[in-house]
Write a protein that holds these residues in place. Structure first.
Motif, PDB file in Angstrom:
ATOM      1  N   THR A 264       0.834  -1.208   0.000  1.00 18.94           N
ATOM      2  CA  THR A 264       0.000   0.000   0.000  1.00 18.94           C
ATOM      3  C   THR A 264       0.869   1.259   0.000  1.00 18.94           C
ATOM      4  N   CYS A 265       1.830   1.318   0.912  1.00 15.44           N
ATOM      5  CA  CYS A 265       2.751   2.466   0.970  1.00 15.44           C
ATOM      6  C   CYS A 265       3.528   2.593  -0.340  1.00 15.44           C
ATOM      7  N   TYR A 266       3.998   1.469  -0.834  1.00 17.55           N
ATOM      8  CA  TYR A 266       4.795   1.426  -2.051  1.00 17.55           C
ATOM      9  C   TYR A 266       3.996   1.948  -3.245  1.00 17.55           C
ATOM     10  N   SER A 267       2.734   1.510  -3.341  1.00 18.45           N
ATOM     11  CA  SER A 267       1.899   1.895  -4.474  1.00 18.45           C
ATOM     12  C   SER A 267       1.644   3.394  -4.496  1.00 18.45           C
ATOM     13  N   LEU A 268       1.585   4.015  -3.327  1.00 14.93           N
ATOM     14  CA  LEU A 268       1.421   5.462  -3.260  1.00 14.93           C
ATOM     15  C   LEU A 268       2.706   6.188  -3.644  1.00 14.93           C
ATOM     16  N   LEU A 269       3.826   5.691  -3.126  1.00 16.78           N
ATOM     17  CA  LEU A 269       5.106   6.368  -3.338  1.00 16.78           C
ATOM     18  C   LEU A 269       5.621   6.228  -4.765  1.00 16.78           C
ATOM     19  N   MET A 270       5.373   5.076  -5.400  1.00 16.91           N
ATOM     20  CA  MET A 270       5.972   4.834  -6.713  1.00 16.91           C
ATOM     21  C   MET A 270       5.404   5.759  -7.781  1.00 16.91           C
ATOM     22  N   PHE A 271       4.188   6.244  -7.580  1.00 17.86           N
ATOM     23  CA  PHE A 271       3.646   7.202  -8.539  1.00 17.86           C
ATOM     24  C   PHE A 271       4.443   8.512  -8.497  1.00 17.86           C
ATOM     25  N   VAL A 272       4.892   8.882  -7.312  1.00 18.61           N
ATOM     26  CA  VAL A 272       5.674  10.111  -7.155  1.00 18.61           C
ATOM     27  C   VAL A 272       7.099   9.919  -7.682  1.00 18.61           C
ATOM     28  N   THR A 273       7.762   8.850  -7.230  1.00 18.72           N
ATOM     29  CA  THR A 273       9.138   8.609  -7.687  1.00 18.72           C
ATOM     30  C   THR A 273       9.173   8.345  -9.189  1.00 18.72           C
ATOM     31  N   GLY A 274       8.148   7.638  -9.673  1.00 21.19           N
ATOM     32  CA  GLY A 274       8.069   7.367 -11.112  1.00 21.19           C
ATOM     33  C   GLY A 274       7.911   8.646 -11.917  1.00 21.19           C
ATOM     34  N   ALA A 275       7.111   9.577 -11.393  1.00 19.30           N
ATOM     35  CA  ALA A 275       6.910  10.859 -12.075  1.00 19.30           C
ATOM     36  C   ALA A 275       8.217  11.646 -12.133  1.00 19.30           C
ATOM     37  N   VAL A 276       8.973  11.643 -11.022  1.00 21.87           N
ATOM     38  CA  VAL A 276      10.262  12.353 -10.981  1.00 21.87           C
ATOM     39  C   VAL A 276      11.238  11.717 -11.963  1.00 21.87           C
ATOM     40  N   PHE A 277      11.322  10.384 -11.930  1.00 24.38           N
ATOM     41  CA  PHE A 277      12.237   9.663 -12.815  1.00 24.38           C
ATOM     42  C   PHE A 277      11.874   9.926 -14.275  1.00 24.38           C
ATOM     43  N   THR A 278      10.574   9.867 -14.572  1.00 22.97           N
ATOM     44  CA  THR A 278      10.110  10.088 -15.939  1.00 22.97           C
ATOM     45  C   THR A 278      10.405  11.509 -16.402  1.00 22.97           C
ATOM     46  N   PHE A 279      10.205  12.484 -15.515  1.00 22.63           N
ATOM     47  CA  PHE A 279      10.450  13.888 -15.865  1.00 22.63           C
ATOM     48  C   PHE A 279      11.927  14.124 -16.161  1.00 22.63           C
ATOM     49  N   VAL A 280      12.805  13.554 -15.322  1.00 22.85           N
ATOM     50  CA  VAL A 280      14.247  13.786 -15.473  1.00 22.85           C
ATOM     51  C   VAL A 280      14.801  13.092 -16.709  1.00 22.85           C
ATOM     52  N   LEU A 281      14.540  11.790 -16.827  1.00 19.41           N
ATOM     53  CA  LEU A 281      15.135  11.029 -17.925  1.00 19.41           C
ATOM     54  C   LEU A 281      14.304  11.069 -19.197  1.00 19.41           C
ATOM     55  N   GLY A 282      13.033  11.423 -19.086  1.00 20.82           N
ATOM     56  CA  GLY A 282      12.187  11.487 -20.270  1.00 20.82           C
ATOM     57  C   GLY A 282      12.543  12.629 -21.199  1.00 20.82           C
TER      58      GLY A 282
END
Length: 294
Positions: A264-282
């Motif tokens: 549950t915690c992971y599913s909430l956090l990964m949307f945020v970290t994924g967005a940051v990762f996508t923004f930087v490397l995308g």
């Protein structure tokens, strides 16, 4: 709707639909990547199946996480990537074909690997008064039914009705993300009085698992001299786990709400970290590689 019906029927059925959606995107030719790009596929699969549980165990020891919460983190680490990893790979301009292949290959192996590895860690992580029953054969069969079967069925539908499969796959992608958020919201609501405590302990653990795995996956792919698109794909695939599957295992197979807290915690956090990762490397295309700071 009774909670038992939601956990025992609706949740597994939803996962079945999500995995069906994954199968709708697959064709037999996609698995040629295992031969065409063996280094990338092998590196991604081994990193996900070996590095994740080892890292999860080190995090558990470092943060002194115990009992069902510790086992919940291990369940999460043993799960393959999900459709969310494929979505973020697309947004990050990574190698989507590689991401889908890795998700599929590991998902096909997971029904056999998860129960047996989980048994080993149960002895390590649970105390003598916290025994949890895990019928291996029943678990393997149930995981096959809700993961492998729908993937195969989706591939058959694509072969028979490709236009319908393409249209349906778009709907299932939206459904998978929405349903994951709904399940997470339901678990949070049910445990609202304890979520502060759980998140204080498991929030850091799941954040570390997510971020470190993405960084290690990216680093390993770079050291292996894979192209930048493949580096992004492996980073996301290794760093993003199938939270829905982890919740199904915790709630449906092991019938323990505490074990679902990590997912549950992971599913909430990964949307945020994924967005940051996508923004930087995308910002970089598949052929460019950003220079590392000296």
């Amino acid at each position: 709707m009774k909670a038992d019906l939601l956990i025992q029927v609706v949740l597994p059925a939803a996962l079945f639909i999500i995995m069906l959606g994954m199968g709708l995107t697959l064709k037999p030719i996609d698995f040629k990547l295992v031969v065409a790009k063996p280094k990338a596929v092998l590196l991604g699969a081994l990193a996900q199946m070996l590095m994740l549980p080892i890292l999860a165990y080190l995090i558990i020891l470092s943060l002194n996480i115990q009992g069902p919460l510790a086992l919940g983190l291990m369940i999460l680490a043993l799960c393959p990537g999900g459709t969310t990893s494929n979505l973020y790979t697309y947004l990050a301009k990574g190698d989507v074909a590689l991401s889908v292949t890795l998700t599929s290959v590991v998902s096909l192996i997971a029904p056999f690997s998860v129960p047996f590895v989980l048994l080993i860690f149960m002895d390590l992580l649970l105390g003598s008064g916290e025994e949890v029953s895990l019928p291996v054969l029943k678990t393997v069969i149930q995981l096959l039914v809700i993961t492998v079967l729908p993937i195969c069925l989706g591939m058959l539908i694509y072969r028979a009705k490709p236009k319908f499969a393409i249209a349906a796959e778009k709907f299932v992608k939206i459904f998978s993300v929405a349903f994951l958020l709904l399940i997470v919201a339901g678990i949070v609501a049910k445990n609202i009085n304890h979520m502060g405590t759980y998140f204080a302990q498991m929030g850091l653990a799941t954040l570390l698992l997510n971020v470190i795995c993405m960084l290690l996956g990216f680093t390993l792919a770079r050291l292996a001299k894979l192209n930048f698109a493949q580096q992004k794909s492996i980073a996301i695939e290794v760093g993003f786990q199938n939270g829905t599957l982890a919740i199904v295992i915790a709630l449906t197979l092991l019938e323990n709400t505490e074990m679902a807290i990590a997912a549950t915690c992971y599913s909430l956090l990964m949307f945020v970290t994924g967005a940051v990762f996508t923004f930087v490397l995308g910002r970089f295309n598949g052929s460019e590689t950003p220079k590392l700071a000296s």
